[in-house]
Design an enzyme around this catalytic site. Structure first.
Site, PDB file in Angstrom:
ATOM      1  N   SER A  12      22.822  67.272  74.099  1.00 44.07           N
ATOM      2  CA  SER A  12      22.742  66.533  72.851  1.00 44.07           C
ATOM      3  C   SER A  12      21.435  65.761  72.757  1.00 44.07           C
ATOM      4  CB  SER A  12      23.958  65.619  72.705  1.00 44.07           C
ATOM      5  OG  SER A  12      24.035  65.084  71.414  1.00 44.07           O
ATOM      6  N   ASP A  49      29.886  73.997  66.973  1.00 46.57           N
ATOM      7  CA  ASP A  49      29.345  72.662  67.208  1.00 46.57           C
ATOM      8  C   ASP A  49      29.109  71.996  65.857  1.00 46.57           C
ATOM      9  OD1 ASP A  49      27.796  70.413  67.857  1.00 46.57           O
ATOM     10  OD2 ASP A  49      26.882  71.423  69.566  1.00 46.57           O
ATOM     11  N   HIS A 108      30.662  70.714  70.513  1.00 48.59           N
ATOM     12  CA  HIS A 108      29.610  69.897  71.130  1.00 48.59           C
ATOM     13  C   HIS A 108      29.958  69.580  72.586  1.00 48.59           C
ATOM     14  CE1 HIS A 108      25.858  67.920  70.395  1.00 48.59           C
ATOM     15  NE2 HIS A 108      26.306  66.706  70.704  1.00 48.59           N
TER      16      HIS A 108
END
Length: 277
Positions: free
Chosen positions: A98, A227, A256
């Site tokens: 991320s 995601d 995610h």
């Protein structure tokens, strides 16, 4: 507990160092809100197999000290480099998740590849989510600002309500126990409100596309089809197209939080990539 002083301002940063000291090194950079606990399904088995797995808790996260400043991308990247320097690591496979992906990219473009041999971008927000000149299909800046205000008003509700979509739990194969998901929600609360908001503001103005295009090392991009935090097309697929020496692996059904739902697959891919010459 092991700590080192940030090269930026001396903030005390906690780190983990698992596995044999002479093993191949994999260094992990966390998502926003989490400490190194997010990587337990990767760090533990890889360390048991002989890899040296290291990672730091970002300032204001996990067991690192609170800080008001130092959330600009250069400072965060300097903290990552600080860990590599502190442990005098070489031939590192650097893995970011991320927002950790942009810290990893900036670390390389700012400090070079003297210590890092390979880069892995997992569910990355890199190259950037927001609309800009070289990404006209990105999110509107005002939409990102509105989302950030929602988090500022009630981050507890944000963590709780977003957990299922974070892990794409509605999809077959993504079953996680309620106990695990709640433990991850609690882990998010360990990060300070200042740290969370500062990172979200950083993401709202982010564009590291020119930097990814200059990376001079092998890059593995891993991204999930589902995601919702960093959709595949503008992030993972775009990053793989920009990096000169990139491989893209798309995880079907991955959200995610694929480090948990696709833990064995991710661990296997990291093992294979870290073993390449």
């Amino acid at each position: 507990m092991p700590y080192f002083a940030s090269p930026v301002d001396g903030t005390r940063l906690h780190f983990v160092d698992h596995g044999p000291a002479d093993g191949p090194v994999i260094a992990f950079v966390n998502s926003a809100y989490f400490g190194t606990e997010m990587w337990e399904a990767q760090m533990n088995p890889l360390a048991e197999e002989g890899y040296r797995c290291v990672g730091l808790d970002r300032r204001g996260h996990g067991r690192s000290d609170d800080a008001w400043d130092g959330f600009d991308l250069d400072s965060l990247a300097d903290d990552v480099q600080g860990l590599l320097d502190h442990l005098d690591l070489r031939d590192v496979t650097l893995v970011g998740h991320s927002v950790g992906t942009v810290e990893a990219v900036r670390c390389l473009t700012r400090h070079g590849t003297g210590r890092v041999a390979r880069l892995v971008l997992v569910a990355g927000v890199a190259p950037g989510l927001v609309r800009c000149a070289d990404h006209p299909d990105g999110l509107a800046p005002e939409a990102m600002r509105e989302a950030n205000e929602t988090v500022r008003r009630d981050r507890a509700a944000f963590f709780e309500s977003g957990a299922d979509s974070f892990f794409a739990r509605h999809l077959p194969g993504n079953e996680l126990s309620d106990a695990y998901v709640q433990s991850m929600v609690r882990a998010c609360h360990v990060s300070t409100p200042r740290a969370g908001i500062a990172l979200r503001e950083l993401i709202a103005g982010l564009n590291v596309a020119p930097e990814i295009a200059k990376l001079d090392l092998p890059v593995l991009v891993i991204h999930g089809t589902h995601d919702t935090s960093a959709p595949l097309e503008p992030t993972g697929r775009r990053a793989a197209a920009l990096a000169p020496d990139a491989t893209l692996k798309v995880y079907e059904g991955g959200g995610h939080g694929l480090f948990a739902t696709h833990a064995e697959q991710l661990t296997a891919d990291l093992r294979e990539f870290a073993s390449t010459a």
